[in-house]
Structure formats: structure tokens, C-alpha cells
Design a protein around this motif. Sequence first.
Motif, mmCIF file in Angstrom:
data_model
loop_
_atom_site.group_PDB
_atom_site.id
_atom_site.type_symbol
_atom_site.label_atom_id
_atom_site.label_comp_id
_atom_site.label_asym_id
_atom_site.label_seq_id
_atom_site.Cartn_x
_atom_site.Cartn_y
_atom_site.Cartn_z
ATOM 1 N N GLY A 1 0.786 -1.227 0.000
ATOM 2 C CA GLY A 1 0.000 0.000 0.000
ATOM 3 C C GLY A 1 0.814 1.271 0.000
ATOM 4 O O GLY A 1 0.340 2.322 -0.414
ATOM 5 N N ASN A 2 2.041 1.198 0.503
ATOM 6 C CA ASN A 2 2.902 2.368 0.652
ATOM 7 C C ASN A 2 2.213 3.471 1.447
ATOM 8 O O ASN A 2 2.308 4.649 1.119
ATOM 9 C CB ASN A 2 3.384 2.887 -0.704
ATOM 10 C CG ASN A 2 4.604 3.798 -0.549
ATOM 11 O OD1 ASN A 2 5.382 3.639 0.391
ATOM 12 N ND2 ASN A 2 4.769 4.731 -1.465
ATOM 13 N N ARG A 3 1.557 3.060 2.508
ATOM 14 C CA ARG A 3 1.035 3.983 3.518
ATOM 15 C C ARG A 3 1.524 3.487 4.880
ATOM 16 O O ARG A 3 0.740 3.055 5.720
ATOM 17 C CB ARG A 3 -0.491 4.039 3.475
ATOM 18 C CG ARG A 3 -1.094 4.699 2.259
ATOM 19 C CD ARG A 3 -0.804 6.204 2.207
ATOM 20 N NE ARG A 3 -1.323 6.913 3.364
ATOM 21 C CZ ARG A 3 -2.547 7.440 3.447
ATOM 22 N NH1 ARG A 3 -3.389 7.315 2.425
ATOM 23 N NH2 ARG A 3 -2.937 8.089 4.519
ATOM 24 N N PRO A 4 2.848 3.510 5.091
ATOM 25 C CA PRO A 4 3.417 2.860 6.275
ATOM 26 C C PRO A 4 2.981 3.462 7.597
ATOM 27 O O PRO A 4 3.182 2.851 8.652
ATOM 28 C CB PRO A 4 4.932 3.005 6.067
ATOM 29 C CG PRO A 4 5.086 4.148 5.125
ATOM 30 C CD PRO A 4 3.893 4.095 4.230
ATOM 31 N N GLU A 5 2.364 4.647 7.564
ATOM 32 C CA GLU A 5 1.867 5.228 8.814
ATOM 33 C C GLU A 5 0.573 4.563 9.273
ATOM 34 O O GLU A 5 0.147 4.732 10.425
ATOM 35 C CB GLU A 5 1.636 6.737 8.646
ATOM 36 C CG GLU A 5 0.395 7.140 7.866
ATOM 37 C CD GLU A 5 0.558 7.084 6.351
ATOM 38 O OE1 GLU A 5 -0.339 7.590 5.646
ATOM 39 O OE2 GLU A 5 1.590 6.560 5.883
#
Length: 406
Positions: A259-263
Motif C-alpha cells: 500500500g505504501n502507507r506505512p503510517e
Amino acid sequence: MNLTSKRPLFFLLILLSGLFGCKQSPSISNNEAQSKYSIYILGKDGQEYLLESDQLDSGLLLPEKDGVPLNTREMDRSVIVKNGYYYHLNRKKSALIKYVLKADQLQEVQSMPLAQFSIENYRWIGGDTLLLTGLGSPDFKQVKFSLLNAGTMKPIKEGNMEIPVPSGRFDNMSVGFVKKQGSKLLVGYTYHQQLGISNYTTSDTTYITELNYPQMTAVKTAKDTRSTYPGGVNTVQLSAFNDAQGDFYFMACPGIALGNRPELLTAVMRINKAETVADPHYFFNLSSAIGNHAYGMWNLGGGKAIVRAERKDLFKGLGDHYSTPHFEFYLIDVKNNKVLKKLDLPLDKGTRRECVLVKDNIAYISVNSSSEGNYIWKYDLKTGALTKGMQLGGNTDFILRIDKLR
């Protein structure tokens, strides 16, 4: 793959997750002898191999000696394996091709036209009925399906699923899971924005659309903002399963490799039996329990599963994510939202791999270790004992996948 396309970077990692992705010895059984397992290998020289074996418990196999070299322009590890056959979408020929490994070569058996299609998910509906769900290429905006008879390689029904296309700043999407629920089909997905050749971002929302089956017309769409990127491309790595009670568990994968939303949180979510939306009272926060993002989940039965989690302290970024040993395996209890233990295995490498299968109370786990070699480990589900099984040596760099062939 056209690296200038708008496809998100995580699909470029399909190529990188194994990099990223002959005569037979007596330990290998040929197709006529009904081999039970297949092993897909990426060699140190970039050559890829397919091997078949009647067991995974011991011995040494060398792909350059015991395997069949593959033409990577025709085949890659995004392959569907069942009943002794291999099914793979050949984009160059715009066809789904059915293969068998025979006489020391991969032989084409049958094919079916399948144009402008990128497979995201496959699901065996029953018997030889295979449902492929994917996106129309080259823009990856429209969710498409192909329902076919894999025995005869004849289409049953093809078309578009009634799922909203990307809009606004989101210019492409991904399908993470497909679940048949009686006369309905549940499709989990999310949307992405390509920011450049090597950068993208993802919506903060998991979408689940309920469709009439086999009409593929929409009934309703539910949104869930607790995490994003539900499931994953299951021809590459499994991330969802049905349990014996009929409940469906799927992993939300917002880490940098998907997703490349690591937060956001990596989590296990659940759709209860006979329901069509994610249970609002169930959310297994793996990021908190493990301290890292995870990719891949395999059902062991009895409410237990194995997940494969990254060690974010051991890699620098996407550039070395596939090549640096930094993955650990955990035993989890999805019924009670617990991490039971970290399995005492060497650190593994390869961003996404189909690396766990279960047979007769043994979980076979392939591990690519820079220090201990490439082995298929055996985890005894009753005793918890971990022992080394088959070794893949010689030219082996990565074990990309292990599958039950029959």
C-alpha cells in the motif's frame, strides 16, 4: 513489464521480490509418477526453474540439474497450480495457457484467449470452474473477470465487474481478495495514485463491493478506513483465507511493499459467515503486536495462521527490500487476536513469496537465508518442533514459491 506504465510500484516488486520475484534426479518424480509438490526457483544467474517432487521432507535438489529451465518471456512465478497443471497468463500471446511438466520440459496443453487482462486474484469456485479477477490493461482502471472451465479451457462468462473506476487524484487500483458468499461475490480493493515511475500512494480506505453472482452487478459498497490495501495479488502470495466455520480473514497491507502507507496499520480483518462487510468489532492490530508491517498470511486451521513480517530496522528502503534478509515468521491466533510466538527460523529474503503450505499437521516453510542456505523447513503443528527439510542448493538464489501440485 513496461516500467513507464501507471501501475503502482508494488507491482514492479513482483519482478523484484524474488530477485524481488535437464535430467531428473531420483528424488524428483515426473508427471506420470504423480508428483505432489512443485517448487519455483530463481537462480543466481537470473535463470528461473520449475521442479517437481514427491516430498519436501529431506534431500538436496539442484535446479540446474533436477529442474526445468523456464523461458521468462513466456512464464513467471505468477502461476496458478492445481491437479498437476500450471496456468499462466501469457500477455504476449494474450492467452491463458495451461501447461504440464513432462519429459524434462514445460509443455503447453491448451490455451484460451484472454486479452487486455492483468490477473489480480484467482478463485476456484468448485471442480474445474476457475474465476479470474483482474484489471483491464494497460490503464488498470476497470475491474474485469473471466469465469472459465479449466478442464476444457473454455470461457463460461467474461466481462466487467460493476465496481467504481478510479477518480479524482486516484488513477489506478488493485483488487486484493474475492470471496464467494452464496449467490453473492465479495470483492475487496483500494485505489492508488502514481506519483512517478518509482513512487505512488494509496487511499486510506478498504472498499468491499457486494456483487450478484454470476451477473457481476453491484448490490452495495462498504468503506472501511481502519486500514488499507486488503489482501494482495494471490498468484504471488496468499493473504486471506476461509476458516472451518465459514468466517473469512484477510490482511490489510499498508506497508511500503504494497500500500505504501506505512503510517497506517497492518491488520487482520474479518468478514463473518453470511455477512457481506468487515466485522466492525474485529480488528487484529499486527503492527502493534509485532512492531512491524507484514505481508502474507497462511491458514493452519484451528484459528491459527502464519504471517510473514518485515524487520524495518534491517533494510534501507525499496531498493534493497527484496535482497536483504529481514523477514520473520510469526504464529498468530486470529480467533483471539494474539501473537503466539515468533518462529525460530533464519531471517528470510524476498519481498513477496508463496512460501508456506500445510500437509498432515506439518507446515512447510521455505526460507531464503544468506547465512544458512535455502531450505524448506518443517514446523510440526502438534509439537511446535522446527526442523530442516529439503535443501535447494546449486544455482538457487530464491525459492519463489512452493505449491501442492495434487
